[in-house]
Design a protein around this motif. Structure first.
Motif, PDB file in Angstrom:
ATOM      1  N   ARG A  68     -45.760  -3.918 -15.823  1.00  0.00           N
ATOM      2  CA  ARG A  68     -45.359  -4.982 -16.745  1.00  0.00           C
ATOM      3  C   ARG A  68     -44.663  -6.125 -15.999  1.00  0.00           C
ATOM      4  NH1 ARG A  68     -48.664  -4.591 -20.937  1.00  0.00           N
ATOM      5  NH2 ARG A  68     -48.425  -2.647 -22.105  1.00  0.00           N
ATOM      6  N   THR A  69     -43.953  -5.790 -14.924  1.00  0.00           N
ATOM      7  CA  THR A  69     -43.323  -6.840 -14.121  1.00  0.00           C
ATOM      8  C   THR A  69     -44.379  -7.704 -13.448  1.00  0.00           C
ATOM      9  OG1 THR A  69     -41.384  -5.453 -13.714  1.00  0.00           O
ATOM     10  CG2 THR A  69     -41.735  -7.289 -12.217  1.00  0.00           C
ATOM     11  N   VAL A  70     -45.421  -7.069 -12.935  1.00  0.00           N
ATOM     12  CA  VAL A  70     -46.528  -7.814 -12.338  1.00  0.00           C
ATOM     13  C   VAL A  70     -47.198  -8.695 -13.390  1.00  0.00           C
ATOM     14  CG1 VAL A  70     -48.807  -7.596 -11.274  1.00  0.00           C
ATOM     15  CG2 VAL A  70     -46.943  -6.110 -10.547  1.00  0.00           C
ATOM     16  N   GLN A  71     -47.400  -8.150 -14.580  1.00  0.00           N
ATOM     17  CA  GLN A  71     -48.009  -8.931 -15.661  1.00  0.00           C
ATOM     18  C   GLN A  71     -47.166 -10.159 -15.981  1.00  0.00           C
ATOM     19  OE1 GLN A  71     -48.149  -6.952 -19.439  1.00  0.00           O
ATOM     20  NE2 GLN A  71     -48.839  -8.803 -20.502  1.00  0.00           N
ATOM     21  N   LEU A  72     -45.852  -9.973 -16.063  1.00  0.00           N
ATOM     22  CA  LEU A  72     -44.963 -11.094 -16.365  1.00  0.00           C
ATOM     23  C   LEU A  72     -45.040 -12.161 -15.276  1.00  0.00           C
ATOM     24  CD1 LEU A  72     -42.673 -12.390 -18.025  1.00  0.00           C
ATOM     25  CD2 LEU A  72     -41.065 -10.987 -16.720  1.00  0.00           C
ATOM     26  N   ALA A  73     -45.024 -11.728 -14.016  1.00  0.00           N
ATOM     27  CA  ALA A  73     -45.122 -12.676 -12.909  1.00  0.00           C
ATOM     28  C   ALA A  73     -46.421 -13.466 -12.985  1.00  0.00           C
ATOM     29  CB  ALA A  73     -45.016 -11.939 -11.581  1.00  0.00           C
ATOM     30  N   LEU A  74     -47.499 -12.784 -13.346  1.00  0.00           N
ATOM     31  CA  LEU A  74     -48.795 -13.455 -13.471  1.00  0.00           C
ATOM     32  C   LEU A  74     -48.788 -14.474 -14.607  1.00  0.00           C
ATOM     33  CD1 LEU A  74     -51.147 -10.379 -12.952  1.00  0.00           C
ATOM     34  CD2 LEU A  74     -51.017 -12.385 -11.459  1.00  0.00           C
ATOM     35  N   GLU A  75     -48.146 -14.144 -15.709  1.00  0.00           N
ATOM     36  CA  GLU A  75     -48.064 -15.084 -16.834  1.00  0.00           C
ATOM     37  C   GLU A  75     -47.358 -16.371 -16.407  1.00  0.00           C
ATOM     38  OE1 GLU A  75     -46.134 -13.116 -20.019  1.00  0.00           O
ATOM     39  OE2 GLU A  75     -47.841 -11.868 -20.549  1.00  0.00           O
ATOM     40  N   ILE A  76     -46.285 -16.221 -15.646  1.00  0.00           N
ATOM     41  CA  ILE A  76     -45.555 -17.400 -15.190  1.00  0.00           C
ATOM     42  C   ILE A  76     -46.382 -18.186 -14.186  1.00  0.00           C
ATOM     43  CG2 ILE A  76     -43.425 -18.210 -14.111  1.00  0.00           C
ATOM     44  CD1 ILE A  76     -42.147 -15.544 -15.090  1.00  0.00           C
ATOM     45  N   LEU A  77     -47.042 -17.478 -13.268  1.00  0.00           N
ATOM     46  CA  LEU A  77     -47.901 -18.144 -12.290  1.00  0.00           C
ATOM     47  C   LEU A  77     -49.042 -18.888 -12.964  1.00  0.00           C
ATOM     48  CD1 LEU A  77     -48.151 -15.555  -9.380  1.00  0.00           C
ATOM     49  CD2 LEU A  77     -47.294 -17.894  -9.228  1.00  0.00           C
ATOM     50  N   THR A  78     -49.528 -18.364 -14.077  1.00  0.00           N
ATOM     51  CA  THR A  78     -50.591 -19.053 -14.808  1.00  0.00           C
ATOM     52  C   THR A  78     -50.128 -20.439 -15.229  1.00  0.00           C
ATOM     53  OG1 THR A  78     -51.535 -16.975 -15.617  1.00  0.00           O
ATOM     54  CG2 THR A  78     -52.065 -18.951 -16.860  1.00  0.00           C
ATOM     55  N   GLY A  79     -48.871 -20.527 -15.659  1.00  0.00           N
ATOM     56  CA  GLY A  79     -48.314 -21.832 -15.997  1.00  0.00           C
ATOM     57  C   GLY A  79     -48.159 -22.719 -14.784  1.00  0.00           C
ATOM     58  N   VAL A  80     -47.758 -22.142 -13.658  1.00  0.00           N
ATOM     59  CA  VAL A  80     -47.609 -22.912 -12.423  1.00  0.00           C
ATOM     60  C   VAL A  80     -48.960 -23.482 -11.996  1.00  0.00           C
ATOM     61  CG1 VAL A  80     -46.998 -22.785  -9.973  1.00  0.00           C
ATOM     62  CG2 VAL A  80     -45.604 -21.563 -11.662  1.00  0.00           C
ATOM     63  N   CYS A  81     -50.012 -22.689 -12.168  1.00  0.00           N
ATOM     64  CA  CYS A  81     -51.348 -23.125 -11.754  1.00  0.00           C
ATOM     65  C   CYS A  81     -51.937 -24.174 -12.687  1.00  0.00           C
ATOM     66  CB  CYS A  81     -52.293 -21.923 -11.699  1.00  0.00           C
ATOM     67  SG  CYS A  81     -51.948 -20.761 -10.369  1.00  0.00           S
ATOM     68  N   ALA A  82     -51.432 -24.289 -13.892  1.00  0.00           N
ATOM     69  CA  ALA A  82     -52.006 -25.218 -14.871  1.00  0.00           C
ATOM     70  C   ALA A  82     -51.474 -26.617 -14.618  1.00  0.00           C
ATOM     71  CB  ALA A  82     -51.663 -24.771 -16.290  1.00  0.00           C
ATOM     72  N   THR A  83     -51.994 -27.277 -13.598  1.00  0.00           N
ATOM     73  CA  THR A  83     -51.445 -28.575 -13.202  1.00  0.00           C
ATOM     74  C   THR A  83     -52.249 -29.755 -13.710  1.00  0.00           C
ATOM     75  OG1 THR A  83     -52.658 -28.437 -11.123  1.00  0.00           O
ATOM     76  CG2 THR A  83     -50.399 -27.622 -11.126  1.00  0.00           C
ATOM     77  N   LEU A  84     -53.326 -29.504 -14.454  1.00  0.00           N
ATOM     78  CA  LEU A  84     -54.074 -30.635 -14.997  1.00  0.00           C
ATOM     79  C   LEU A  84     -53.277 -31.338 -16.072  1.00  0.00           C
ATOM     80  CD1 LEU A  84     -57.758 -29.472 -15.390  1.00  0.00           C
ATOM     81  CD2 LEU A  84     -56.834 -31.100 -13.777  1.00  0.00           C
ATOM     82  N   PRO A  85     -53.220 -32.672 -16.023  1.00  0.00           N
ATOM     83  CA  PRO A  85     -52.484 -33.401 -17.058  1.00  0.00           C
ATOM     84  C   PRO A  85     -53.298 -33.515 -18.329  1.00  0.00           C
ATOM     85  CG  PRO A  85     -53.515 -34.953 -15.571  1.00  0.00           C
ATOM     86  CD  PRO A  85     -53.826 -33.571 -15.034  1.00  0.00           C
ATOM     87  N   ASP A  86     -52.605 -33.791 -19.417  1.00  0.00           N
ATOM     88  CA  ASP A  86     -53.313 -34.113 -20.646  1.00  0.00           C
ATOM     89  C   ASP A  86     -53.931 -35.497 -20.498  1.00  0.00           C
ATOM     90  OD1 ASP A  86     -52.626 -31.796 -21.974  1.00  0.00           O
ATOM     91  OD2 ASP A  86     -50.705 -32.628 -22.613  1.00  0.00           O
ATOM     92  N   PRO A  87     -55.113 -35.717 -21.060  1.00  0.00           N
ATOM     93  CA  PRO A  87     -55.714 -37.047 -20.973  1.00  0.00           C
ATOM     94  C   PRO A  87     -54.887 -38.074 -21.737  1.00  0.00           C
ATOM     95  CG  PRO A  87     -56.941 -35.659 -22.490  1.00  0.00           C
ATOM     96  CD  PRO A  87     -55.941 -34.780 -21.812  1.00  0.00           C
ATOM     97  N   VAL A  88     -54.914 -39.302 -21.241  1.00  0.00           N
ATOM     98  CA  VAL A  88     -54.182 -40.383 -21.892  1.00  0.00           C
ATOM     99  C   VAL A  88     -55.074 -40.948 -22.993  1.00  0.00           C
ATOM    100  CG1 VAL A  88     -53.110 -42.623 -21.576  1.00  0.00           C
ATOM    101  CG2 VAL A  88     -52.956 -40.904 -19.771  1.00  0.00           C
ATOM    102  N   LEU A  89     -54.611 -40.833 -24.200  1.00  0.00           N
ATOM    103  CA  LEU A  89     -55.406 -41.328 -25.327  1.00  0.00           C
ATOM    104  C   LEU A  89     -55.083 -42.780 -25.610  1.00  0.00           C
ATOM    105  CD1 LEU A  89     -55.149 -38.295 -27.738  1.00  0.00           C
ATOM    106  CD2 LEU A  89     -56.831 -38.742 -25.962  1.00  0.00           C
ATOM    107  N   ASP A  90     -56.095 -43.537 -25.918  1.00  0.00           N
ATOM    108  CA  ASP A  90     -55.914 -44.943 -26.230  1.00  0.00           C
ATOM    109  C   ASP A  90     -55.685 -45.092 -27.725  1.00  0.00           C
ATOM    110  OD1 ASP A  90     -55.923 -47.618 -26.560  1.00  0.00           O
ATOM    111  OD2 ASP A  90     -57.889 -47.982 -25.617  1.00  0.00           O
ATOM    112  N   PRO A  91     -54.436 -45.412 -28.138  1.00  0.00           N
ATOM    113  CA  PRO A  91     -54.161 -45.495 -29.579  1.00  0.00           C
ATOM    114  C   PRO A  91     -54.883 -46.644 -30.264  1.00  0.00           C
ATOM    115  CG  PRO A  91     -52.306 -46.315 -28.298  1.00  0.00           C
ATOM    116  CD  PRO A  91     -53.261 -45.726 -27.311  1.00  0.00           C
ATOM    117  N   SER A  92     -55.444 -47.553 -29.457  1.00  0.00           N
ATOM    118  CA  SER A  92     -56.116 -48.701 -30.072  1.00  0.00           C
ATOM    119  C   SER A  92     -57.511 -48.366 -30.564  1.00  0.00           C
ATOM    120  CB  SER A  92     -56.207 -49.856 -29.058  1.00  0.00           C
ATOM    121  OG  SER A  92     -57.032 -49.480 -27.966  1.00  0.00           O
TER     122      SER A  92
END
Length: 678
Positions: free
Chosen positions: A355-379
């Motif tokens: 379970r400790t390994v699973q928790l570490a992996l969950e956190i690393l998944t967030g670290v790896c998610a480095t793609l930004p959200d796209p910038v939406l044009d409100p116009s």
């Protein structure tokens, strides 16, 4: 290419130790599948017995009956064990209250969402709220003057605290309504008191407080803001997160070390939930991922062997079985003693490690998610749609579109962050952790908690890899030259899936099906980083098509289409047959009603990528299959699908924007191809 799946669509619950989704619903089914039916009713009656000793005994018996036994737990639920135990939380005898809280805690952990929702609906928070100030008062007394109470009295209080905290932790992940109710209890000072006094309290109780705080800081502004505003809280968490080392499932004396590692990993998770930190906090100028999280998390996922854990569990279970022979009659109708055997303790240590390994992996998944959200044009106006026509119409209807099809991610590529430089270090342990062992999907399992933990580790490892490769796809130059790495990952994923079994054989909702659904995201990510570098194999193409056809979830089908497109781009002449088969399948997905809008859009993107180079060997299939006419004929259907996207729904605005880009690219591609005159 679409964005990575970096945001959870629902709150994450603590892992259910004994999954019971395979069991039939209903009280009669639970009764027929449990071998403890006769013991249930007498125990329920004894919970409300006039004799406090009987009430205490009955509460303990509930915990024993449900141990690794979902059928009996469901049978108890049908007899209103939850409501009956909640009633005992206001019992006149403290020992009954303590045991009732323990039984409810175990029901939470073994039962998951359903039973937690029942507890919330039966107002368990009312008695729990009265315990918090009482526990705080006693805790302060014990910390300041530890000799004021006997060791046994302190043990009871600490165990009771752990039970209450665990129930609160589970409830906070049940629903947003329950989370808001837990927020109203103002638990931050209560929980931080345990963490601040961690050197003078039992590690299990402190870890429960950290786990509860980890859940409460996950996308929960009221709690996050309160902690960030208190510099002493942040400093305490920073100290906790500075853990090194990893749990060792082979060392039978390492229980305390494993819990200490788990506490440190939880500290890392809380800090990441809270980031970014505003000045004047000292952590505001620290590179949290690089300087704090990765040095703690990487060893945790690098030093465990799932096969060794499996072998250890098999050994403990075998010893248990040998010792239990001849003792069943003595233990059948009485609660088990508090003393746990060496085998039970060994199994708990293995589970804690996993379970400790699973928790570490969950956190690393967030670290790896480095793609930004796209910038939406409100116009952009909702109704600002050009009218596009099919291939039979005059080309002048497309005059206002670009002469060249633009890159599908061009609009957001300037926001992409650098690819994670730690990936080479992380890759090897992740590729090992996705490989199933003989206990990963065992049914029935000799030790269900281990099977559950192994499955969760495989899932978390795949998710981590998926996010990492989507991050690399945003800045592919860092990895594109290492083609062998991509091919090795591709082969490792398919090796793991071979052990999982065919997608056609995986029952919907099963752990095997869930692994397929997340693993195909890794394949798509690898193909995006190394397009045209993965040679297609017939069995793999068939498996991806079968998975896409078997799923109704657009998110999974999009991944399948992306992975198929990666194979179709392989330029070798030997791959032309696979290119033809895949292209034909993707064109079929453009038919109205054939699939969801997101899958249709991904099929359009993929076909443009596959046939982007008119000088490639695949051009022969493009002409022979009359792909240009098929794409031109699909323009109007794509336009209608994009027009039908509801921007008011969650994710609708982003999908509508993406759909408009795909539509424009399709029109541009058709016009460009026609202009070539070939």
């Amino acid at each position: 290419m679409g964005k990575s799946q970096k945001k959870r669509s629902m709150r994450r619950h603590n892992p259910v130790r004994v999954p019971d989704s395979h069991l039939p619903k209903g009280l009669a089914a639970a009764s027929s599948s449990s071998n403890k039916t006769e013991a249930v009713l007498p125990i329920i009656k004894k919970i409300e017995n006039a004799d406090p000793l009987e009430r205490k005994w009955a509460c303990v018996a509930v915990s024993n009956l449900i141990h690794n036994d979902p059928s009996t737990r469901r049978l108890l639920q049908g007899k209103n064990v939850v409501g009956t135990l909640i009633g005992r939380l206001t019992d006149s005898e403290e020992e009954v209250v303590v045991e009732a809280a323990g039984a409810l805690r175990n029901l939470c952990i073994d039962g998951g969402y359903e039973i937690c929702a029942e507890m919330y609906n039966k107002n368990i928070l009312a008695p729990l709220a009265t315990f918090i100030p009482k526990i705080s008062s006693v805790l302060s007394q014990y910390v300041d003057s530890p000799k004021t109470a006997s060791e046994n009295a302190q043990k009871v209080v600490y165990e009771f605290s752990e039970n209450v905290i665990t129930i609160l932790w589970c409830l906070s992940e049940t629903s947003n309504k329950a989370l808001n109710a837990v927020n109203d209890l103002m638990l931050v000072p209560f929980l931080m008191a345990f963490l601040s006094s961690r050197d003078r309290l039992p590690l299990t109780t402190v870890t429960s407080a950290a786990q509860c705080l980890y859940v409460l800081t996950d996308d929960n502004p009221p709690v996050g803001d309160e902690i960030r505003a208190n510099l002493s809280y942040v400093s305490c968490l920073l100290e906790i997160s500075k853990v090194r080392g990893a749990p060792d499932v082979k060392d039978k004396t390492s229980a305390a070390e494993e819990r200490a590692v788990a506490l440190g990993i939880l500290g890392c998770g809380i800090l990441r939930n809270l980031a970014p930190f505003p000045p004047p906090s000292s952590i505001a100028s620290v590179d949290l991922d690089k300087e704090i999280l990765l040095p703690a998390l990487l060893p945790a996922v690098s030093s465990v062997s799932l096969q060794e854990a499996t072998d250890a569990v098999r050994g403990f279970v075998q010893l248990q079985s040998e010792k239990s022979e001849g003792n069943d009659k003595d233990l059948k109708h009485s609660p088990r003693p508090d003393h746990k055997s060496e085998e039970e303790l060994g199994l708990e240590r293995v589970e804690t490690s996993l379970r400790t390994v699973q928790l570490a992996l969950e956190i690393l998944t967030g670290v790896c998610a480095t793609l930004p959200d796209p910038v939406l044009d409100p116009s952009i106006d909702d109704d600002d749609d050009d009218v596009f026509v099919s291939g039979d119409a005059d080309d002048s209807a497309m005059d206002e579109t670009p002469d060249e099809p633009m890159a599908l991610d061009e609009a957001t590529s300037h926001n992409s962050t650098p690819a994670p430089l730690f990936l080479p270090t992380l890759l090897e342990p992740l590729l090992a952790l996705i490989q199933p062992t003989e206990l990963s999907f065992s049914a029935p399992s000799p030790h269900p908690p281990t099977t559950s933990a192994l499955g969760a580790i495989h899932m978390a490892s795949f998710e981590c890899l998926s996010n990492a490769f989507f991050a690399l796809a945003a800045a592919p130059a860092a990895a594109a030259s290492d083609v062998q790495a991509g091919q090795r990952v591709w082969a490792a994923v398919w090796a793991a899936l071979a052990a999982v079994g065919s997608p056609a054989d995986a029952a919907p909702g099963s752990a095997r099906a869930a692994v397929w659904d997340v693993a195909v995201g890794v394949l798509w990510g690898v193909g995006a980083v190394w397009p045209g570098q993965i040679a297609p194999e017939e069995a793999q193409v068939q498996a991806l098509v079968a998975l896409c056809d078997a799923r109704r979830d657009d998110a999974v089908r999009v991944k399948c289409v992306g992975a198929l497109a990666a194979l179709a781009q392989h330029p070798h002449p030997a791959s032309l047959d696979a290119n033809r088969i895949i292209a034909s399948y993707l064109l079929a997905l453009l038919a109205p009603g054939r699939t969801g809008t997101e899958t249709m859009l991904q099929a359009v993107e993929s076909l443009i990528d596959i046939f982007a180079d008119e000088g490639a060997p695949a051009e022969a299939n493009f002409r022979a299959g009359n792909v240009l006419a098929a794409l031109a004929g699909a323009v109007e259907d794509v336009r209608r699908a994009v027009k039908g996207i509801d921007r008011k729904k969650e994710g609708g605005r982003e999908l509508r924007r993406h759909g408009e880009e795909v539509r424009d690219n399709l029109v541009a591609f058709v016009r460009y191809r026609r202009a070539l005159g070939v």
